[in-house]
Design an enzyme around this catalytic site. Structure first.
Site, PDB file in Angstrom:
ATOM      1  N   CYS A  73       0.864  -1.179   0.000  1.00 50.83           N
ATOM      2  CA  CYS A  73       0.000   0.000   0.000  1.00 50.83           C
ATOM      3  C   CYS A  73       0.903   1.232   0.000  1.00 50.83           C
ATOM      4  CB  CYS A  73      -0.874  -0.025   1.258  1.00 50.83           C
ATOM      5  SG  CYS A  73      -1.922   1.412   1.477  1.00 50.83           S
ATOM      6  N   CYS A 183      -0.870   3.835  -6.460  1.00 46.73           N
ATOM      7  CA  CYS A 183      -1.756   3.167  -5.498  1.00 46.73           C
ATOM      8  C   CYS A 183      -1.916   1.739  -5.987  1.00 46.73           C
ATOM      9  CB  CYS A 183      -3.104   3.894  -5.476  1.00 46.73           C
ATOM     10  SG  CYS A 183      -4.393   3.015  -4.557  1.00 46.73           S
TER      11      CYS A 183
HETATM   12  N1  DGL Z   1      -3.846   0.434  -2.048  1.00 45.82           N
HETATM   13  C1  DGL Z   1      -3.709   1.664  -1.295  1.00 45.82           C
HETATM   14  C2  DGL Z   1      -2.488   2.411  -1.805  1.00 45.82           C
HETATM   15  O1  DGL Z   1      -1.629   1.825  -2.436  1.00 45.82           O
HETATM   16  C3  DGL Z   1      -5.000   2.386  -1.292  1.00 45.82           C
HETATM   17  C4  DGL Z   1      -5.066   3.446  -0.266  1.00 45.82           C
HETATM   18  C5  DGL Z   1      -6.419   3.764   0.273  1.00 45.82           C
HETATM   19  O2  DGL Z   1      -7.009   2.897   0.909  1.00 45.82           O
HETATM   20  O3  DGL Z   1      -6.838   4.906   0.109  1.00 45.82           O
HETATM   21  O4  DGL Z   1      -2.322   3.580  -1.591  1.00 45.82           O
END
Ligand code: DGL
Length: 262
Positions: A73, A183
């Site tokens: 993440c 993301c």
């Molecule tokens: N997969 C997360 C990232 O890489 C998403 C973040 C979120 O939950 O806003 O930033």
């Protein structure tokens, strides 16, 4: 320790894009994946909240005896990785928007970065951007609402297409030739993005690089699994199981999905 699983977490199902890359590079490793969908999106939360949630997820992965943690993440990495590394002794791998390769290859000197508010406003992102993008313009766009739609299983909806169009159009007007997906949910949007982006715009994400880094760190710490049996993979979600099933419906990786309170 070498036979223990790799622990991976994300704010939701997006981190499975990284999970797939890791398994493809390291087929003999087992994995435990945590989708913290109950608390998604992280992108709107404060640094303190993101850090608290990242510690909660790490503690849960440690309770499964994971030998290494991959923070799949960008938002959790850019806000909490320092705190995690100073609190735990095991190796912790993070993910950041891949500005460096985009900055090296851009012809127009304009690179788009689509990421969450939490990532784009972080100190770590500002440092990386300053380091690699000195002579180029970085067009930063917050992907408000994208994670929510993915978590709701609406990747192929008209709503998703229109929202992406509204984020990408201004970047195209500024003549970007590289789009960095900052993301881990966004690689799932590539089929939709392909309908919007002209052919000369390349899309970059950090999935493969994170898998390579995970392998390198396992080797350096003598933690690589010496076995030659295909790994076992369990994904735990504190949200809706069907969302994980849906996102992995075309995956050929043998896996189990379970619900868990964490
Ligand atoms: N997969 C997360 C990232 O890489 C998403 C973040 C979120 O939950 O806003 O930033």
């Amino acid at each position: 320790m070498q036979h223990q699983p790799i622990g991976i977490f994300d704010s939701g199902v997006g981190g499975t894009s990284i999970w797939k890359e890791i398994i493809s590079l390291l087929p003999y490793e087992s994995t435990i994946f945590l989708a913290d969908s109950k608390y998604a999106p992280y992108g709107k939360r404060s640094k303190e909240e993101i850090t608290r949630l990242s510690i909660k997820n790490t503690e849960k992965l440690l309770s499964f005896n994971c030998k290494i943690i991959v923070v799949a993440c960008n938002t959790a990495t850019t806000n909490a990785i320092k705190a995690l590394r100073s609190s735990y002794d095991i190796p912790i791998i993070g993910i950041e928007p891949a500005i460096k390769p985009a900055a090296i290859h851009t012809q127009t000197k304009k690179v788009g970065v689509l990421a969450t508010k939490g990532t784009l406003s972080s100190e770590l992102f500002a440092q990386t951007s300053d380091l690699y993008a000195q002579n180029i313009e970085v067009i930063e766009v917050i992907g408000t609402g994208l994670v929510e739609l993915i978590e709701a299983g609406k990747i192929e909806s008209e709503e998703m297409y229109q929202l992406l169009l509204s984020y990408i159009t201004p970047m195209l007007k500024k003549n970007m030739d590289y789009l960095v997906l900052g993301c881990t949910h966004y690689p799932y949007l590539i089929p939709v993005l392909k309908k919007i982006l002209p052919k000369h715009v390349s899309v970059i994400d950090s999935g493969e690089a994170v898998a390579r880094q995970t392998k390198a760190v396992l080797i350096a710490n003598h933690l690589l699994n010496p076995g030659s049996e295909i790994g076992k993979h369990t994904l735990y979600t504190n949200g809706n199981i069907s969302v994980v099933q849906e996102i992995l419906k075309s995956s050929t990786i043998d896996h189990t999905i379970k619900q868990l309170h964490f």
